[in-house]
Design an enzyme around this catalytic site. Structure first.
Site, PDB file in Angstrom:
ATOM      1  CG  PHE A 146       0.477   7.215  -3.593  1.00  0.00           C
ATOM      2  CD1 PHE A 146      -0.169   8.372  -3.994  1.00  0.00           C
ATOM      3  CD2 PHE A 146      -0.051   5.995  -4.001  1.00  0.00           C
ATOM      4  CE1 PHE A 146      -1.321   8.321  -4.786  1.00  0.00           C
ATOM      5  CE2 PHE A 146      -1.196   5.932  -4.794  1.00  0.00           C
ATOM      6  CZ  PHE A 146      -1.816   7.097  -5.188  1.00  0.00           C
ATOM      7  CG  ASP A 233       0.032   0.501   0.801  1.00  0.00           C
ATOM      8  OD1 ASP A 233      -0.019  -0.420  -0.037  1.00  0.00           O
ATOM      9  OD2 ASP A 233      -0.475   1.625   0.608  1.00  0.00           O
ATOM     10  CE  LYS A 262      -1.043   0.529  -7.998  1.00  0.00           C
ATOM     11  NZ  LYS A 262      -0.502   1.402  -6.971  1.00  0.00           N
TER      12      LYS A 262
HETATM   13  C1  LIG Z   1      -1.469   2.292  -6.142  1.00  0.00           C
HETATM   14  C2  LIG Z   1      -1.299   2.297  -4.681  1.00  0.00           C
HETATM   15  C3  LIG Z   1      -2.403   2.436  -3.819  1.00  0.00           C
HETATM   16  C4  LIG Z   1      -3.798   2.719  -4.315  1.00  0.00           C
HETATM   17  O1  LIG Z   1      -4.295   1.718  -5.135  1.00  0.00           O
HETATM   18  P1  LIG Z   1      -5.564   2.048  -6.068  1.00  0.00           P
HETATM   19  O2  LIG Z   1      -5.923   0.703  -6.650  1.00  0.00           O
HETATM   20  O3  LIG Z   1      -5.091   3.026  -7.110  1.00  0.00           O
HETATM   21  O4  LIG Z   1      -6.612   2.623  -5.194  1.00  0.00           O
HETATM   22  C5  LIG Z   1      -2.181   2.347  -2.456  1.00  0.00           C
HETATM   23  N1  LIG Z   1      -0.957   2.172  -1.964  1.00  0.00           N
HETATM   24  C6  LIG Z   1       0.142   2.049  -2.761  1.00  0.00           C
HETATM   25  C7  LIG Z   1       1.487   1.843  -2.143  1.00  0.00           C
HETATM   26  C8  LIG Z   1       0.010   2.127  -4.148  1.00  0.00           C
HETATM   27  O5  LIG Z   1       1.077   2.045  -4.930  1.00  0.00           O
END
Ligand SMILES: *Cc1c(COP(=O)(O)O)cnc(C)c1O
Length: 414
Positions: A146, A233, A262
């Site tokens: 994700f 990520d 985040k």
């Molecule tokens: C939440 C998340 C994203 C996307 O972040 P958004 O601010 O919702 O676009 C990307 N990678 C990971 C691992 C995430 O948990």
């Protein structure tokens, strides 16, 4: 209807249902206030937040230091665009670079934008530094990843709900099994055009899959061997969530590119970034990439405050200790339980596996019962419930939460 008019929970849900696109299946609870590890609904009922806005609110709701930095900057200067310099961004860039050990930062707003940014930098690096033939670059990704919701990112997702009817899809991605070094080496060896390997150090959305110890370090070594960028990520796993500042720190790995979002703002504001050293970041020149809001002075002030809170309050250490306690307490309950089969995770990023099929509604019903008992969590995939409270939680609060969770699970024992 003004912002100060108080809606009942029922009315708030009805409004969203009628006027909002139905792109979320929200748990029926309407939140109107938050402080630290707690949130309150429109009727004043208090809950423990065990999701933390998908780990954006690691520093706790409305952290006074972050709110103070945000309101002071909001009253001074909010947005200039990058057409001009502002007096906050450089300070944030320096602070983040020194905190995470990189030469340069590229600021964006959301996690998905930061992932897109990393993919663009990776491709450009491949053409200009590695010598990949134009338009041939490939990026290796993992099954069940994700990374966000843009057209390119969903192109390499294998979640049908996220993908179907959004094609045509972006090319240039090779998908391999997560936590499989043989598959990684095979993909690296069989294609000279590989530019990067994009990976989550723990797969959060997929259901908190923690890879085998040593996977990240060995994957990084393979990337070095084949001159491929290792891109982490850490949007969900970063900023102390797993018991270290970064999840890759557990294995002493320094990614070539680090993606944060985040909790980089403590949930106060959308702030994301990509960090890299000069040999990589220097492929980006004026006009190659940008964002009207990226690097704005409010984001910069909030970002510094959010990182300072993590360090000043020892949140990584707290996440490590409380995470161990959480799993130990649940592991006392699980052997005698017919409803939960396992707990897994790292630091305060954990999940329980509900003993029912992925298409059952048991996990959803457990989350409704948890809500009634004063704790908010949400299933990730069918029968998996993620537990990720703010990292400012105390030991007493955590034990209180464990008691709520066990009491609730007992209601579901067959
Ligand atoms: C939440 C998340 C994203 C996307 O972040 P958004 O601010 O919702 O676009 C990307 N990678 C990971 C691992 C995430 O948990």
């Amino acid at each position: 209807m003004s912002q100060t008019e108080n809606l009942t929970s029922e009315n708030a849900i009805a409004l969203e249902d009628k006027y909002g696109a139905h792109n979320y299946h929200s748990l029926p609870v309407v939140l109107s206030r938050g402080e630290g590890v707690y949130v309150w609904d429109a009727e004043g009922k208090k809950y423990y937040d065990f999701l933390s806005a998908y780990s954006a609110v690691n520093q706790g709701h409305c952290h006074p230091k972050i709110v103070d930095a945000m309101t002071r900057q909001a009253q001074t200067l909010t947005l200039t665009s990058r057409a001009f310099y502002n007096d906050q961004l450089g300070k944030f860039e320096k602070y983040a670079c020194e905190t995470f050990g990189y030469d340069k930062m590229l600021p964006m707003n959301t996690g998905a934008e930061a992932v897109e940014t990393a993919l663009k930098i990776c491709r450009k690096w491949a053409y200009e530094k590695k010598g990949v033939a134009s338009n041939e670059a490939q990026i290796i990704v993992c099954e069940n990843n994700f990374h966000g919701r843009t057209t390119t990112i969903i192109s390499f997702s294998n979640d049908p709900v996220a993908r179907i009817n959004f094609g045509p899809y972006t090319k240039g991605f090779i998908k391999i099994e997560y936590d499989n070094l043989i598959a990684l080496e095979e993909a690296l060896k069989s294609n000279d055009n590989v530019a990067g390997f994009l990976v989550e150090p723990i797969q959060g959305e997929a259901g908190v899959y923690v890879p085998t110890d040593g996977y990240l370090a060995k994957a990084k070594a393979l990337c070095e061997k084949y001159n491929v960028l290792f891109i982490a990520d850490e949007v969900q796993t970063g900023i102390a969530r797993t018991g270290k500042m970064l999840a890759v720190d557990h294995e002493g790995v320094k990614p070539n590119m680090l993606i944060l979002g985040k909790a980089l703002s403590g949930g106060a504001y959308p702030v994301s970034c990509v960090l890299a050293d000069n040999d990589i970041m220097d492929v980006i020149g004026p006009g190659n990439h940008g964002s009207t809001f990226g690097g704005n002075p409010v984001a910069a002030a909030v970002g510094i405050a959010a990182l300072e809170v993590v360090k000043e309050e020892g949140l990584a250490e707290n996440a490590r200790e409380l995470g161990e306690l959480f799993r130990a307490e649940l592991n006392k309950f699980i052997p005698g339980s017919s409803i939960v089969t396992a707990v897994r995770g790292k630091g305060l990023l954990n999940a329980i596996l509900v003993n029912d099929s992925e298409v059952s509604s048991t996990a959803w019903n457990i989350c409704l019962a948890l809500r009634d008992n004063g704790l908010l969590a949400k299933p990730t995939h069918g029968n998996i419930i993620r537990f990720a409270p703010p990292l400012v939680m105390t030991r007493e609060q955590l034990l209180d939460c464990v008691a709520i969770i066990i009491k609730t699970l007992e209601q579901f024992q067959k």
